[in-house]
Design a protein around this motif. Structure first.
Motif, PDB file in Angstrom:
ATOM      1  N   ASP A  88       4.499  -5.437  -8.802  1.00  0.00           N
ATOM      2  CA  ASP A  88       4.610  -5.768  -7.378  1.00  0.00           C
ATOM      3  C   ASP A  88       3.235  -5.744  -6.718  1.00  0.00           C
ATOM      4  O   ASP A  88       2.937  -6.576  -5.850  1.00  0.00           O
ATOM      5  CB  ASP A  88       5.541  -4.779  -6.675  1.00  0.00           C
ATOM      6  CG  ASP A  88       6.996  -4.936  -7.095  1.00  0.00           C
ATOM      7  OD1 ASP A  88       7.340  -5.986  -7.668  1.00  0.00           O
ATOM      8  OD2 ASP A  88       7.780  -3.985  -6.864  1.00  0.00           O
ATOM      9  N   PHE A  89       2.403  -4.772  -7.112  1.00  0.00           N
ATOM     10  CA  PHE A  89       1.077  -4.667  -6.508  1.00  0.00           C
ATOM     11  C   PHE A  89       0.267  -5.937  -6.765  1.00  0.00           C
ATOM     12  O   PHE A  89      -0.321  -6.507  -5.832  1.00  0.00           O
ATOM     13  CB  PHE A  89       0.335  -3.460  -7.068  1.00  0.00           C
ATOM     14  CG  PHE A  89      -1.086  -3.346  -6.559  1.00  0.00           C
ATOM     15  CD1 PHE A  89      -1.343  -2.734  -5.342  1.00  0.00           C
ATOM     16  CD2 PHE A  89      -2.144  -3.887  -7.267  1.00  0.00           C
ATOM     17  CE1 PHE A  89      -2.639  -2.657  -4.848  1.00  0.00           C
ATOM     18  CE2 PHE A  89      -3.446  -3.806  -6.787  1.00  0.00           C
ATOM     19  CZ  PHE A  89      -3.692  -3.189  -5.580  1.00  0.00           C
TER      20      PHE A  89
ATOM     21  N   LYS B 277      -8.860  -7.895   1.265  1.00  0.00           N
ATOM     22  CA  LYS B 277      -7.684  -8.543   1.840  1.00  0.00           C
ATOM     23  C   LYS B 277      -7.035  -7.722   2.949  1.00  0.00           C
ATOM     24  O   LYS B 277      -6.577  -8.286   3.955  1.00  0.00           O
ATOM     25  CB  LYS B 277      -6.654  -8.808   0.730  1.00  0.00           C
ATOM     26  CG  LYS B 277      -5.437  -9.603   1.174  1.00  0.00           C
ATOM     27  CD  LYS B 277      -4.560  -9.993  -0.019  1.00  0.00           C
ATOM     28  CE  LYS B 277      -3.391 -10.868   0.417  1.00  0.00           C
ATOM     29  NZ  LYS B 277      -2.576 -11.318  -0.743  1.00  0.00           N
ATOM     30  N   TYR B 278      -7.021  -6.398   2.793  1.00  0.00           N
ATOM     31  CA  TYR B 278      -6.220  -5.586   3.700  1.00  0.00           C
ATOM     32  C   TYR B 278      -6.990  -4.516   4.482  1.00  0.00           C
ATOM     33  O   TYR B 278      -6.460  -3.970   5.459  1.00  0.00           O
ATOM     34  CB  TYR B 278      -5.107  -4.882   2.922  1.00  0.00           C
ATOM     35  CG  TYR B 278      -4.038  -5.815   2.416  1.00  0.00           C
ATOM     36  CD1 TYR B 278      -3.231  -6.531   3.299  1.00  0.00           C
ATOM     37  CD2 TYR B 278      -3.828  -5.980   1.051  1.00  0.00           C
ATOM     38  CE1 TYR B 278      -2.235  -7.381   2.837  1.00  0.00           C
ATOM     39  CE2 TYR B 278      -2.830  -6.824   0.577  1.00  0.00           C
ATOM     40  CZ  TYR B 278      -2.040  -7.525   1.466  1.00  0.00           C
ATOM     41  OH  TYR B 278      -1.068  -8.367   1.004  1.00  0.00           O
TER      42      TYR B 278
ATOM     43  N   THR C  91       1.326  -8.919  -7.742  1.00  0.00           N
ATOM     44  CA  THR C  91       1.978 -10.097  -7.159  1.00  0.00           C
ATOM     45  C   THR C  91       1.587 -10.252  -5.696  1.00  0.00           C
ATOM     46  O   THR C  91       1.261 -11.347  -5.220  1.00  0.00           O
ATOM     47  CB  THR C  91       3.506  -9.976  -7.287  1.00  0.00           C
ATOM     48  OG1 THR C  91       3.856  -9.918  -8.679  1.00  0.00           O
ATOM     49  CG2 THR C  91       4.199 -11.180  -6.656  1.00  0.00           C
ATOM     50  N   ASP C  92       1.598  -9.141  -4.971  1.00  0.00           N
ATOM     51  CA  ASP C  92       1.206  -9.163  -3.564  1.00  0.00           C
ATOM     52  C   ASP C  92      -0.283  -9.469  -3.410  1.00  0.00           C
ATOM     53  O   ASP C  92      -0.678 -10.271  -2.557  1.00  0.00           O
ATOM     54  CB  ASP C  92       1.529  -7.816  -2.916  1.00  0.00           C
ATOM     55  CG  ASP C  92       1.019  -7.731  -1.495  1.00  0.00           C
ATOM     56  OD1 ASP C  92       1.590  -8.394  -0.602  1.00  0.00           O
ATOM     57  OD2 ASP C  92       0.019  -7.020  -1.259  1.00  0.00           O
ATOM     58  N   LEU C  93      -1.114  -8.842  -4.243  1.00  0.00           N
ATOM     59  CA  LEU C  93      -2.556  -9.021  -4.130  1.00  0.00           C
ATOM     60  C   LEU C  93      -2.965 -10.475  -4.342  1.00  0.00           C
ATOM     61  O   LEU C  93      -3.837 -10.995  -3.637  1.00  0.00           O
ATOM     62  CB  LEU C  93      -3.275  -8.140  -5.144  1.00  0.00           C
ATOM     63  CG  LEU C  93      -4.808  -8.261  -5.179  1.00  0.00           C
ATOM     64  CD1 LEU C  93      -5.408  -7.763  -3.866  1.00  0.00           C
ATOM     65  CD2 LEU C  93      -5.383  -7.471  -6.352  1.00  0.00           C
TER      66      LEU C  93
ATOM     67  N   ALA D  56      -1.040 -13.195  -4.040  1.00  0.00           N
ATOM     68  CA  ALA D  56      -0.304 -14.182  -3.248  1.00  0.00           C
ATOM     69  C   ALA D  56      -1.192 -14.748  -2.144  1.00  0.00           C
ATOM     70  O   ALA D  56      -1.974 -14.026  -1.518  1.00  0.00           O
ATOM     71  CB  ALA D  56       0.938 -13.531  -2.640  1.00  0.00           C
TER      72      ALA D  56
ATOM     73  N   TYR E  64      -8.348  -5.773  -2.872  1.00  0.00           N
ATOM     74  CA  TYR E  64      -7.414  -5.201  -1.900  1.00  0.00           C
ATOM     75  C   TYR E  64      -8.168  -4.772  -0.646  1.00  0.00           C
ATOM     76  O   TYR E  64      -7.701  -4.980   0.478  1.00  0.00           O
ATOM     77  CB  TYR E  64      -6.685  -4.007  -2.520  1.00  0.00           C
ATOM     78  CG  TYR E  64      -5.604  -3.444  -1.633  1.00  0.00           C
ATOM     79  CD1 TYR E  64      -4.294  -3.909  -1.721  1.00  0.00           C
ATOM     80  CD2 TYR E  64      -5.881  -2.455  -0.677  1.00  0.00           C
ATOM     81  CE1 TYR E  64      -3.295  -3.413  -0.890  1.00  0.00           C
ATOM     82  CE2 TYR E  64      -4.895  -1.955   0.149  1.00  0.00           C
ATOM     83  CZ  TYR E  64      -3.606  -2.436   0.045  1.00  0.00           C
ATOM     84  OH  TYR E  64      -2.627  -1.948   0.868  1.00  0.00           O
TER      85      TYR E  64
ATOM     86  N   GLU F 141       0.619  -0.138 -11.834  1.00  0.00           N
ATOM     87  CA  GLU F 141       0.285  -1.191 -10.876  1.00  0.00           C
ATOM     88  C   GLU F 141      -0.560  -2.298 -11.498  1.00  0.00           C
ATOM     89  O   GLU F 141      -0.688  -3.378 -10.917  1.00  0.00           O
ATOM     90  CB  GLU F 141      -0.432  -0.579  -9.678  1.00  0.00           C
ATOM     91  CG  GLU F 141       0.490   0.310  -8.859  1.00  0.00           C
ATOM     92  CD  GLU F 141      -0.231   1.054  -7.750  1.00  0.00           C
ATOM     93  OE1 GLU F 141       0.411   1.339  -6.724  1.00  0.00           O
ATOM     94  OE2 GLU F 141      -1.435   1.367  -7.911  1.00  0.00           O
TER      95      GLU F 141
END
Length: 309
Positions: A216-217, A161-162, A219-221, A223, A158, A210
């Motif tokens: 959701d966490f 990525k962010y 899935t987003d990470l 993607a 994370y 998570e």
């Protein structure tokens, strides 16, 4: 009246002594207190009950300057519920003995609490990223290598990525990382469907929710690709992982910069589980190899029982 020569010399000497002593005090303060080396995570956990904020051995010397052979400081990233000492009270010293500048901290929990890395993963990772910036500033290094256990091996992605980690991290080594979450042999997936359970679990461990398969966490990470070019990824996983299940969920998608290693393919007699992997001598040897592949050595294969079995 003017000061005599003798008086001036005495004052100058006193000032010099004070400056030396002062410098020594500052320098000593920059080396954080550390606990002793531990043989396994259970003895480390017991020790840290009385000293939950103490640094693992060999870590957090803020005067450490990376060597030419090991130019990147190593940041150790904790697993869910673990404090830094509990998680790393063996590997940290081995890394320091190998010539690395080693750092570890406590994030994602109440300040000074025994339990850490339980809060929202985004918040934990933001604090970890700020700690990484502090390491880079103190050491003068251009990039970090990160070794993480469980959540600590996943949440760095994370950061990459962010949070700008792609330009600050050279290598990511995950020990049983929860890259695709866990179903806890189906138990967690079942409980997550029971009304009220996710909220109750989140009240004490948001990071647990998570890391559930399909969250959701995650899935987003995951993607849009699980890795980025320019960073070397190594996953070290045990077939006997009893937390990240199925154990294959730790592995990353195949890519030129990804190396997925099953511990039992290196040592079939190694029965290390999830909790024991950061203290496992074979896994520790593989971490050293991942950080310094030019000087890789085959770890000795010895029977290693699980921590809890």
């Amino acid at each position: 009246m003017g000061m005599t020569t003798r008086g001036w010399l005495t004052a100058a000497l006193a000032t010099a002594v004070a400056l030396v002593l002062g410098a020594g005090t500052v320098q000593a303060a920059e080396r954080e207190p550390t606990g002793p080396v531990q043989p396994n995570i259970l003895t480390a956990a017991l020790y840290s009950l009385g000293a939950p904020t103490i640094a693992p051995p060999g870590a957090n010397d803020w005067n450490c300057k990376p060597s030419d052979r090991h130019p990147n400081p190593v940041l150790l990233s904790n697993g869910t519920t673990a404090n830094a000492y509990e998680n790393w009270a063996n590997l940290s010293q081995k890394l320091a003995d190998a010539g690395y500048c080693v750092f570890a901290g406590n994030f994602g929990g109440a300040p000074g609490a025994f339990l850490q890395t339980v809060g929202p993963i985004v918040d934990t990772t933001k604090a970890l990223a700020a700690f990484g910036d502090k390491i880079l500033q103190a050491t003068g290094a251009a990039k970090l290598d990160v070794v993480g256990h469980s959540q600590g091996g996943m949440n760095i992605r994370y950061w990459i990525k962010y949070l700008g980690g792609a330009g600050k991290i050279s290598r990511l080594v995950g020990l049983s990382p929860s890259n695709h979450g866990t179903d806890l042999f189906g138990l967690l997936s079942t409980l997550e469907m029971v009304p009220g359970v996710p909220a109750a679990l989140g009240a004490v461990c948001q990071a647990c929710n998570e890391q559930a398969v399909g969250s959701d966490f995650l899935t987003d990470l995951n993607a849009g690709g699980e890795t980025v070019p320019g960073i070397q990824y190594t996953v070290i996983q045990t077939r006997y992982d009893d937390v990240v299940t199925p154990y294959t969920s730790a592995f990353l998608e195949a890519a030129p910069n990804v190396k997925n290693i099953l511990l039992q393919n290196v040592c079939g007699l190694d029965f290390t589980d999830h909790l024991g992997i950061t203290y496992d001598p074979v896994a520790e040897g593989l971490v050293l190899n991942a950080l310094d592949p030019a000087h890789a050595k085959t770890p000795p294969c010895v029977p290693v029982p699980p921590v809890i079995g």
